[in-house]
Write a protein that holds these residues in place. Structure first.
Motif, short mmCIF file in Angstrom:
data_model
loop_
_atom_site.label_atom_id
_atom_site.label_comp_id
_atom_site.label_asym_id
_atom_site.label_seq_id
_atom_site.Cartn_x
_atom_site.Cartn_y
_atom_site.Cartn_z
N TYR A 1 0.84 -1.20 0.00
CA TYR A 1 0.00 0.00 0.00
C TYR A 1 0.87 1.25 0.00
O TYR A 1 0.61 2.22 -0.72
N SER B 1 2.50 1.73 -3.37
CA SER B 1 1.51 2.17 -4.36
C SER B 1 1.19 3.64 -4.18
O SER B 1 1.03 4.38 -5.16
N GLY C 1 1.91 6.98 -6.91
CA GLY C 1 0.91 7.93 -7.40
C GLY C 1 1.03 9.29 -6.77
O GLY C 1 0.08 10.05 -6.76
N THR D 1 -1.04 -3.32 -12.67
CA THR D 1 -2.09 -2.42 -13.15
C THR D 1 -1.92 -1.03 -12.55
O THR D 1 -1.99 -0.01 -13.26
N GLN D 2 -1.67 -0.97 -11.25
CA GLN D 2 -1.45 0.32 -10.60
C GLN D 2 -0.19 1.00 -11.15
O GLN D 2 -0.16 2.22 -11.33
N LEU E 1 -0.87 2.71 -14.42
CA LEU E 1 -1.58 3.98 -14.22
C LEU E 1 -0.63 5.06 -13.70
O LEU E 1 -0.68 6.21 -14.14
N ALA E 2 0.25 4.66 -12.77
CA ALA E 2 1.19 5.64 -12.21
C ALA E 2 2.17 6.13 -13.26
O ALA E 2 2.51 7.32 -13.32
N VAL F 1 -9.80 7.38 -8.95
CA VAL F 1 -8.97 6.33 -8.34
C VAL F 1 -9.83 5.22 -7.75
O VAL F 1 -9.38 4.47 -6.87
N ARG G 1 -8.26 1.75 -8.05
CA ARG G 1 -7.20 1.50 -7.09
C ARG G 1 -7.75 1.24 -5.70
O ARG G 1 -7.27 0.36 -4.98
N ALA H 1 -8.98 -2.18 -5.66
CA ALA H 1 -7.86 -3.12 -5.60
C ALA H 1 -7.28 -3.19 -4.19
O ALA H 1 -6.94 -4.28 -3.71
N GLU H 2 -7.17 -2.05 -3.53
CA GLU H 2 -6.67 -2.04 -2.16
C GLU H 2 -7.60 -2.82 -1.24
O GLU H 2 -7.15 -3.56 -0.36
#
Length: 479
Positions: free
Chosen positions: A16, A19, A23, A171-172, A175-176, A313, A316, A319-320
């Motif tokens: 976490y 991630s 971002g 995936t994250q 996006l970042a 978001v 995300r 996903a979290e």
């Protein structure tokens, strides 16, 4: 029965944090390094490297983590656009991942850097020539690069949960990286052009991120002054529905005075204030917006404005939430796992010490379940375990916790129970498990051992051991 790998909660928490750093408005170079550092720190791989795809289709190793030797050997190397085609042709497809086992590689000289680690005879062990790739995509499906990982910490080929975590992380990361590219472009544009209204308009209207200005002073305080097309697309509102409206009216207050505190933080800070808030679009389905807010001084006695940049978001956040669920629940049955049981036990123990009323911990072991696996196969055994888990859940009281400890062992955490109520609970669970299983002739039953939870109880492991011993006593008394 094969077991899924257990994901350490500390690794998930670390994931976490990484991630969030990816971002956090970093440059592209910082984001790329944060991605590979995140794989090594958060997912437990010994080595990670990122091949960034250039406009001409070629790939360049931009970031390496976990091995100084790998960094020295690989950083800056450029490969042809079809570098991965031959490997992917022989790869196993694990969702969005591609795994190339060493045994399928053609004979001949190995190209590239190979970690110097021992080779195991175990077919499920990780081989130094094994390769696992995670393609990285932008939100519109553009291939941005290729994440390659090596040397999992348990020295075995990743199982389903580990793969899923890597895929979610990839995936994250995509996006970042896409956002960081835009951030770099905006920074470069601002460095080249003067801070004029024309320049501001170009960046504001053309940004892929949602942007808005909000009055921060004067009679229009809190009202939306300007929005770009991306802001309308993300929020679902037309510009004429937003302009002049109060921004706070679209935000869900999770805590009293949340908006007031955030505006005070913006006013007191130097630079952008980062936020994540729940937004109410016209569809009624709430979405999560993440972004930055910064005060812009207009000069010449003009009122200040708040410049807001947003992204959706929600994915995300989902996903979290899924990561948290995986960390706390058994992947086969969906029941809380031992770690989550520990969390709930502490709450029950605290209330027991407050009220003085005892609870109980039940240890449930299935009898004859091995005959199900041996006679019907593990797939049928898995279905039977899910059915038994459902029966146990239906048999307990509201507020009780059913957890799977592993294999055919379960635990039940019951608060404020003793005597006849506890005996009735045990009887319900025994009866529920002993009912015939669908399409299975084996009579599966359960032996249950119980131990009280009192104000003098100390830790869950001790109680589980005592309940386990009580279960064996109950089992032998029935034989």
């Amino acid at each position: 029965m094969p077991q899924e790998p257990v994901v350490r909660l500390t690794a998930v928490r670390r994931l976490y944090e990484v991630s969030a750093r990816m971002g956090a408005g970093r440059s592209l170079a910082e984001t790329l390094q944060a991605v590979v550092d995140g794989v090594v720190d958060g997912l437990g791989f010994g080595i990670a490297l990122l091949n960034l795809r250039h406009e001409d289709g070629k790939f360049e190793v931009i970031a390496v983590a976990g091995s100084p030797e790998a960094r020295e050997a690989l950083l800056g190397t450029v490969s042809a656009a079809d570098i991965f085609d031959a490997e992917f042709a022989i790869a196993d497809q694990w969702g969005g991942l591609r795994f190339v086992p060493h045994e399928r590689l053609p004979e001949g000289e190995v190209v590239g850097w190979v970690p110097d680690v021992p080779v195991s005879d175990d077919p499920d062990a990780w081989h130094p020539l094994d390769a696992l790739f995670a393609p990285l995509y932008s939100p519109d499906g553009e291939l941005l690069g290729m994440l390659a990982v090596d040397l999992p910490e348990d020295q075995r080929r990743p199982g389903p949960i580990h793969r899923e975590l890597l895929e979610i992380f990839a995936t994250q990361a995509g996006l970042a990286i896409d956002k960081a590219r835009l951030t770099d472009q905006l920074r470069a544009e601002k460095a080249r052009l003067e801070a004029s209204e024309t320049t501001f308009r170009m960046v504001f209207e053309g940004a892929g991120n949602g942007m808005a200005t909000v009055a921060f002073d004067g009679p229009e305080l809190g009202r939306i002054l300007r929005v770009n097309a991306a802001f309308c697309r993300i929020t679902g509102y037309a510009a004429d529905q937003l302009l002049g409206a109060r921004l706070v009216d679209f935000l869900l207050e999770e805590e009293p005075d949340q908006t007031r505190r955030e505006l005070e933080a913006v006013a007191a800070g130097n630079g952008a204030y980062r936020f994540e808030r729940i937004f109410s679009p016209p569809t009624g389905a709430e979405i999560w917006l993440g972004g930055t807010a910064a005060i812009v001084e207009q000069g010449d006695g003009q009122p200040r404005i708040l410049l807001i940049q947003i992204d959706d978001v929600t994915a995300r956040k989902d996903a979290e939430r899924e990561l948290r669920h995986h960390a706390a629940h058994d992947p086969l049955t969906g029941l809380p796992n031992r770690r989550h049981l520990q969390h709930r036990f502490l709450s029950v123990l605290e209330r027991t010490r407050s009220t003085g009323r005892p609870g109980a911990l039940l240890f449930c072991d299935l009898n004859h379940f091995k005959l199900v696996n041996d006679g019907y196969g593990h797939e049928a055994g898995d279905r039977a375990l899910r059915e038994i888990a459902d029966r146990l859940t239906a048999g307990v009281r509201h507020g009780d916790t059913v957890a799977r400890l592993g294999g055919d062992e379960f635990a039940v955490l019951a608060e404020d129970i003793a005597g006849e109520d506890l005996a009735a609970l045990i009887a319900r669970l025994e009866a529920a498990v002993s009912r015939p299983l669908p399409n299975i002739a084996v009579q599966v039953t359960t032996s249950i051992g119980t131990v009280p939870i009192t104000p003098d109880s100390t830790d869950l492991d001790t109680l589980l051991h005592q309940a386990d011993q009580a279960m064996y006593t109950a089992k032998h008394s029935r034989d």
